[in-house]
Motif scaffolding. Structure first.
Motif, PDB file in Angstrom:
ATOM      1  N   LEU A  54      26.394 -27.047 -12.632  1.00 37.93           N
ATOM      2  CA  LEU A  54      26.352 -25.752 -13.330  1.00 37.93           C
ATOM      3  C   LEU A  54      27.173 -25.784 -14.609  1.00 37.93           C
ATOM      4  CD1 LEU A  54      26.641 -23.643 -10.095  1.00 37.93           C
ATOM      5  CD2 LEU A  54      24.689 -23.574 -11.657  1.00 37.93           C
ATOM      6  N   GLU A  55      28.327 -26.431 -14.582  1.00 33.78           N
ATOM      7  CA  GLU A  55      29.135 -26.538 -15.799  1.00 33.78           C
ATOM      8  C   GLU A  55      28.458 -27.439 -16.830  1.00 33.78           C
ATOM      9  OE1 GLU A  55      33.015 -27.763 -14.552  1.00 33.78           O
ATOM     10  OE2 GLU A  55      33.621 -25.709 -14.008  1.00 33.78           O
ATOM     11  N   ARG A  56      27.776 -28.476 -16.366  1.00 32.79           N
ATOM     12  CA  ARG A  56      27.048 -29.322 -17.303  1.00 32.79           C
ATOM     13  C   ARG A  56      25.939 -28.525 -17.986  1.00 32.79           C
ATOM     14  NH1 ARG A  56      22.498 -32.466 -17.888  1.00 32.79           N
ATOM     15  NH2 ARG A  56      22.788 -34.466 -19.007  1.00 32.79           N
ATOM     16  N   GLN A  57      25.228 -27.690 -17.233  1.00 35.51           N
ATOM     17  CA  GLN A  57      24.212 -26.849 -17.849  1.00 35.51           C
ATOM     18  C   GLN A  57      24.814 -25.948 -18.926  1.00 35.51           C
ATOM     19  OE1 GLN A  57      22.395 -24.891 -14.441  1.00 35.51           O
ATOM     20  NE2 GLN A  57      20.725 -26.388 -14.388  1.00 35.51           N
ATOM     21  N   HIS A  58      26.000 -25.448 -18.642  1.00 35.26           N
ATOM     22  CA  HIS A  58      26.676 -24.604 -19.627  1.00 35.26           C
ATOM     23  C   HIS A  58      27.021 -25.410 -20.883  1.00 35.26           C
ATOM     24  CE1 HIS A  58      29.109 -21.376 -21.226  1.00 35.26           C
ATOM     25  NE2 HIS A  58      30.160 -22.167 -21.280  1.00 35.26           N
ATOM     26  N   ARG A  59      27.550 -26.612 -20.689  1.00 37.17           N
ATOM     27  CA  ARG A  59      27.894 -27.460 -21.836  1.00 37.17           C
ATOM     28  C   ARG A  59      26.652 -27.848 -22.640  1.00 37.17           C
ATOM     29  NH1 ARG A  59      31.020 -30.023 -17.852  1.00 37.17           N
ATOM     30  NH2 ARG A  59      29.536 -31.778 -17.784  1.00 37.17           N
ATOM     31  N   GLN A  60      25.535 -28.048 -21.949  1.00 37.11           N
ATOM     32  CA  GLN A  60      24.296 -28.445 -22.611  1.00 37.11           C
ATOM     33  C   GLN A  60      23.574 -27.262 -23.264  1.00 37.11           C
ATOM     34  OE1 GLN A  60      22.835 -31.671 -22.731  1.00 37.11           O
ATOM     35  NE2 GLN A  60      24.735 -32.477 -21.907  1.00 37.11           N
ATOM     36  N   GLY A  61      24.080 -26.055 -23.023  1.00 39.98           N
ATOM     37  CA  GLY A  61      23.431 -24.869 -23.583  1.00 39.98           C
ATOM     38  C   GLY A  61      22.159 -24.474 -22.857  1.00 39.98           C
ATOM     39  N   THR A  62      22.039 -24.880 -21.587  1.00 42.50           N
ATOM     40  CA  THR A  62      20.854 -24.538 -20.800  1.00 42.50           C
ATOM     41  C   THR A  62      20.988 -23.117 -20.271  1.00 42.50           C
ATOM     42  OG1 THR A  62      20.602 -26.843 -20.122  1.00 42.50           O
ATOM     43  CG2 THR A  62      19.440 -25.188 -18.817  1.00 42.50           C
ATOM     44  N   HIS A  63      20.025 -22.279 -20.582  1.00 41.56           N
ATOM     45  CA  HIS A  63      20.029 -20.896 -20.103  1.00 41.56           C
ATOM     46  C   HIS A  63      18.883 -20.705 -19.112  1.00 41.56           C
ATOM     47  CE1 HIS A  63      23.067 -19.358 -22.901  1.00 41.56           C
ATOM     48  NE2 HIS A  63      22.542 -20.200 -23.774  1.00 41.56           N
ATOM     49  N   GLY A  64      19.099 -19.873 -18.139  1.00 41.26           N
ATOM     50  CA  GLY A  64      18.090 -19.598 -17.128  1.00 41.26           C
ATOM     51  C   GLY A  64      18.729 -18.893 -15.951  1.00 41.26           C
ATOM     52  N   ASP A  65      17.906 -18.436 -15.049  1.00 39.43           N
ATOM     53  CA  ASP A  65      18.389 -17.666 -13.911  1.00 39.43           C
ATOM     54  C   ASP A  65      18.776 -18.580 -12.747  1.00 39.43           C
ATOM     55  OD1 ASP A  65      17.855 -15.396 -15.397  1.00 39.43           O
ATOM     56  OD2 ASP A  65      15.827 -15.177 -14.589  1.00 39.43           O
ATOM     57  N   LEU A  66      19.394 -17.988 -11.743  1.00 37.92           N
ATOM     58  CA  LEU A  66      19.824 -18.697 -10.539  1.00 37.92           C
ATOM     59  C   LEU A  66      19.104 -18.097  -9.344  1.00 37.92           C
ATOM     60  CD1 LEU A  66      23.695 -18.693 -11.217  1.00 37.92           C
ATOM     61  CD2 LEU A  66      22.014 -20.407 -11.936  1.00 37.92           C
ATOM     62  N   LEU A  67      18.824 -18.941  -8.346  1.00 37.68           N
ATOM     63  CA  LEU A  67      18.105 -18.482  -7.155  1.00 37.68           C
ATOM     64  C   LEU A  67      18.634 -19.210  -5.936  1.00 37.68           C
ATOM     65  CD1 LEU A  67      15.697 -17.043  -5.691  1.00 37.68           C
ATOM     66  CD2 LEU A  67      14.283 -19.025  -6.341  1.00 37.68           C
ATOM     67  N   GLU A  68      18.860 -18.457  -4.856  1.00 36.99           N
ATOM     68  CA  GLU A  68      19.251 -19.057  -3.576  1.00 36.99           C
ATOM     69  C   GLU A  68      18.370 -18.499  -2.480  1.00 36.99           C
ATOM     70  OE1 GLU A  68      23.257 -20.562  -2.004  1.00 36.99           O
ATOM     71  OE2 GLU A  68      23.258 -18.450  -1.400  1.00 36.99           O
ATOM     72  N   LEU A  69      17.758 -19.400  -1.714  1.00 36.36           N
ATOM     73  CA  LEU A  69      16.945 -19.022  -0.566  1.00 36.36           C
ATOM     74  C   LEU A  69      17.736 -19.325   0.696  1.00 36.36           C
ATOM     75  CD1 LEU A  69      13.494 -20.554  -1.664  1.00 36.36           C
ATOM     76  CD2 LEU A  69      14.502 -18.338  -2.265  1.00 36.36           C
ATOM     77  N   LYS A 125      28.743 -17.919   1.162  1.00 36.51           N
ATOM     78  CA  LYS A 125      29.732 -18.853   0.623  1.00 36.51           C
ATOM     79  C   LYS A 125      29.229 -19.556  -0.636  1.00 36.51           C
ATOM     80  CE  LYS A 125      33.289 -21.873   2.476  1.00 36.51           C
ATOM     81  NZ  LYS A 125      33.830 -22.392   3.732  1.00 36.51           N
ATOM     82  N   SER A 126      28.049 -20.168  -0.581  1.00 37.05           N
ATOM     83  CA  SER A 126      27.531 -20.850  -1.771  1.00 37.05           C
ATOM     84  C   SER A 126      27.070 -19.849  -2.818  1.00 37.05           C
ATOM     85  CB  SER A 126      26.392 -21.804  -1.392  1.00 37.05           C
ATOM     86  OG  SER A 126      25.375 -21.125  -0.673  1.00 37.05           O
ATOM     87  N   ALA A 127      26.576 -18.690  -2.395  1.00 40.43           N
ATOM     88  CA  ALA A 127      26.164 -17.659  -3.359  1.00 40.43           C
ATOM     89  C   ALA A 127      27.351 -17.174  -4.188  1.00 40.43           C
ATOM     90  CB  ALA A 127      25.516 -16.484  -2.629  1.00 40.43           C
ATOM     91  N   ILE A 128      28.496 -17.060  -3.557  1.00 44.23           N
ATOM     92  CA  ILE A 128      29.697 -16.624  -4.279  1.00 44.23           C
ATOM     93  C   ILE A 128      30.041 -17.615  -5.379  1.00 44.23           C
ATOM     94  CG2 ILE A 128      32.197 -16.276  -4.039  1.00 44.23           C
ATOM     95  CD1 ILE A 128      31.527 -15.151  -1.187  1.00 44.23           C
ATOM     96  N   LEU A 129      29.934 -18.917  -5.068  1.00 38.29           N
ATOM     97  CA  LEU A 129      30.206 -19.925  -6.094  1.00 38.29           C
ATOM     98  C   LEU A 129      29.149 -19.879  -7.195  1.00 38.29           C
ATOM     99  CD1 LEU A 129      31.491 -23.512  -5.604  1.00 38.29           C
ATOM    100  CD2 LEU A 129      29.572 -23.112  -7.121  1.00 38.29           C
ATOM    101  N   LEU A 130      27.874 -19.751  -6.824  1.00 42.28           N
ATOM    102  CA  LEU A 130      26.813 -19.673  -7.828  1.00 42.28           C
ATOM    103  C   LEU A 130      27.026 -18.479  -8.752  1.00 42.28           C
ATOM    104  CD1 LEU A 130      23.673 -20.556  -5.673  1.00 42.28           C
ATOM    105  CD2 LEU A 130      24.476 -21.812  -7.675  1.00 42.28           C
ATOM    106  N   GLY A 131      27.390 -17.341  -8.182  1.00 45.38           N
ATOM    107  CA  GLY A 131      27.599 -16.143  -8.991  1.00 45.38           C
ATOM    108  C   GLY A 131      28.687 -16.299 -10.026  1.00 45.38           C
TER     109      GLY A 131
END
Length: 305
Positions: free
Chosen positions: A33-48, A54-60
């Motif tokens: 996720l931090e690499r995406q930020h450094r690369q300037g990648t924009h887009g939404d997040l999804l968890e099924l 626990k993982s949703a909190i980190l994703l958020g």
């Protein structure tokens, strides 16, 4: 998973949230996720499949302005078929939407978009080509995982990341079959494997893998190996006593009270044993004998000792 948790307290730290999210995967999520930020990648997040969040909190934590975070879970709802209902009753009986929302709002000001339904509806709720990161941890039955992977393919951006949980656990063979089928027949390219999860992309994995290898080789708390299989480079990782990456505490965190230091007390000096009182005969000798003779008697006693 087969061991439900029960929680009715606000978590103070991410570690307080019940769930299966090892430090290795916390580190890998954070790195991608931090690499995406450094690369300037924009887009939404999804968890099924969110369980207690626990993982949703980190994703958020990695959601940026203008992006949407969507989570999907049955919660207390009815499963679409008998096998899925039996799985939910066995492994997720303690999961409620209220518990998830309580945990998530302990760390964040607002909830993600919540879909309380089977993961099969996600393709109707999330637009194609909008997400940069998808985490799949819903049903472990082959038919459902197969469908979730297909939905992730359509929803992800071309270079987006998909993470498949439990792809090699002994109790989830359906996930294993669906995951490797996607690699062999549906164009999914593995980026790396952890003990629990497969990280992949439908884009070019090589730039990701090179950056990832550079990072991993600098760490001493990760076991690392690289293998080739069916034309794919597989980066295998395992924890070597890894600690979770730093994560902010919740609004309910209470710092532990340090134990009071023990009071310092001077050690008592060892009491000298009392001298026995001299006998009456010794007192008389001491008082009547002249000093010279007394010293001679003492020297004689000392020589006999």
């Amino acid at each position: 998973m087969t061991h439900p948790h029960v929680t009715d307290k606000h978590p103070g730290e991410l570690a307080d949230v019940p769930g299966w999210f090892p430090p290795l995967d916390q580190m890998l999520f954070t790195w991608f996720l931090e690499r995406q930020h450094r690369q300037g990648t924009h887009g939404d997040l999804l968890e099924l499949g969110v369980y207690m969040g626990k993982s949703a909190i980190l994703l958020g934590r990695h959601l940026r302005p203008g992006e949407t975070f969507t989570v999907c879970d049955l919660f207390e709802g009815e499963a679409p078929d008998g096998a899925n209902q039996a799985e939910a009753a066995k492994s997720y009986s303690s999961l409620t939407r209220q518990a998830f929302e309580r945990n998530y709002l302990s760390f964040h000001d607002t909830l993600p978009t919540v879909i309380a339904a089977p993961s099969s509806v996600v393709a109707e709720k999330v637009a194609p080509g909008t997400c940069r990161f998808v985490h799949i941890d819903a049903s472990h039955l082959y038919e459902h995982v197969h469908g979730d992977i297909g939905a992730a393919h359509d929803i992800l951006l071309p270079d987006g990341i998909v993470v498949l949980d439990d792809f090699r656990s002994e109790h989830t063979p359906g996930v294993s079959v669906a995951a490797w089928e996607a690699v062999l027949n549906r164009g999914l390219r593995p980026v790396c494997l952890s003990t629990q999860k497969l990280y992949g992309t439908w884009g070019d994995p090589e730039p990701l893998q090179e950056d990832l290898l550079e990072m991993l080789r600098q760490r001493t708390d990760v076991g690392l190996s690289v293998q080739e299989a069916a034309g794919h480079r597989l980066i295998r990782t395992r924890s070597r006593g890894m600690k979770p990456p730093p994560f902010p505490t919740s609004r309910h965190y209470v710092a532990p009270v340090p134990a009071p230091a023990p009071a310092e007390t001077a050690e008592p000096r060892a009491a000298r044993p009392a001298r026995p009182a001299p006998s009456r005969a010794r007192r008389l000798a001491r008082d009547l004998l002249p000093p010279v003779l007394t010293r001679a008697v003492r020297r004689a006693r000392a020589s006999r000792a």
